[in-house]
Every structure is written in structure tokens, then in C-alpha cells.
Design a protein around this motif. Structure first.
Motif: not given
Ligand code: ZN
Ligand code: ZN
Length: 127
Positions: A1-26
């Protein structure tokens, strides 16, 4: 698990299966429900219709499709990249992908064909 930039908002987040940060995933989960509701009513729809009806971005719909969100339950169509016909799978309609295959085959045999019949131009009528 690494860090990545959310493709939606550009925020740094811990990578997960959805590929989005938690708030964008919501947000995306909420949008997905809207799409599912819409598809339940229509049964089959194009990406354009989905975007117009739900206000969800095309990019988001495509990403959900890529993850196989609606597979099996609903049919989502999108325009063929070459002729614009609505298709449910891949990037090209059956006709265009066949054409491309034929073009590949054609270019392989082109030389001999040109020698045989001269250079012939085929006119295609596009709608
Ligand atoms: Zn985000
Ligand atoms: Zn096509």
C-alpha cells in the motif's frame, strides 16, 4: 500500500481498491447508486444518457465500468470511436473492429494486390 494522488481531487491518500481518496469514493458511491437507479428504470442506456440524467461525469461512469460495476446487471452503451454507433463493449463496434482487422490484413497483402489490380480506391459512405 503506497500513497497516491486522487485522480478526482488531487489529494494525497493511501491507495485502496477504489483508486480514489475516501471522500471522493463516498461521492462516487452515491453517484453509483444514482446510476443504478437510472439503469433499473431504463434497462439499457448510453453513457451520454446516464450523464445527462444523473449529472455524473462521463469520466466517472467510464471508471465505474472499468471496475465492472454494472457488468451483467445492466447494459451501458457508448459510441464507437470510429463511427459513433452505440456499443456495449470495447472501443469499437463490430463493424469497425472488423474493418481494422481487414485493414491490417489488407496492408499485409496490399503490395501483391496493388500489383495485381492497380491502386483501387474504395469509397465508404459514412452516415
Ligand atoms: Zn479525492
Ligand atoms: Zn464503429
Amino acid at each position: 500500500m503506497g500513497l497516491a494522488n486522487c485522480p478526482e481531487c488531487g489529494k494525497l491518500f493511501v491507495q485502496n481498491a477504489s483508486g480514489l481518496c475516501p471522500s471522493c469514493y463516498e461521492i462516487e458511491e452515491f453517484e453509483e447508486l444514482k446510476i443504478v437507479d437510472f439503469l433499473r428504470e431504463k434497462g439499457k442506456a448510453s453513457i451520454e444518457e446516464i450523464c445527462n440524467a444523473t449529472g455524473v461525469k462521463e469520466k466517472t461512469v467510464l471508471r465505474m465500468m472499468k471496475r465492472g460495476r454494472f457488468k451483467g446487471d445492466f447494459e451501458i452503451t457508448r459510441p464507437c470511436e470510429t463511427c459513433g454507433v452505440q456499443i456495449s463493449e470495447g472501443r469499437l463496434c463490430g463493424k469497425c473492429s472488423k474493418n481494422i482487422l481487414e485493414q491490417v490484413k489488407h496492408s499485409e497483402t496490399k503490395k501483391t494486390e496493388e500489383e495485381r489490380s492497380g491502386t483501387r480506391m474504395y469509397t465508404k459512405d459514412f452516415k
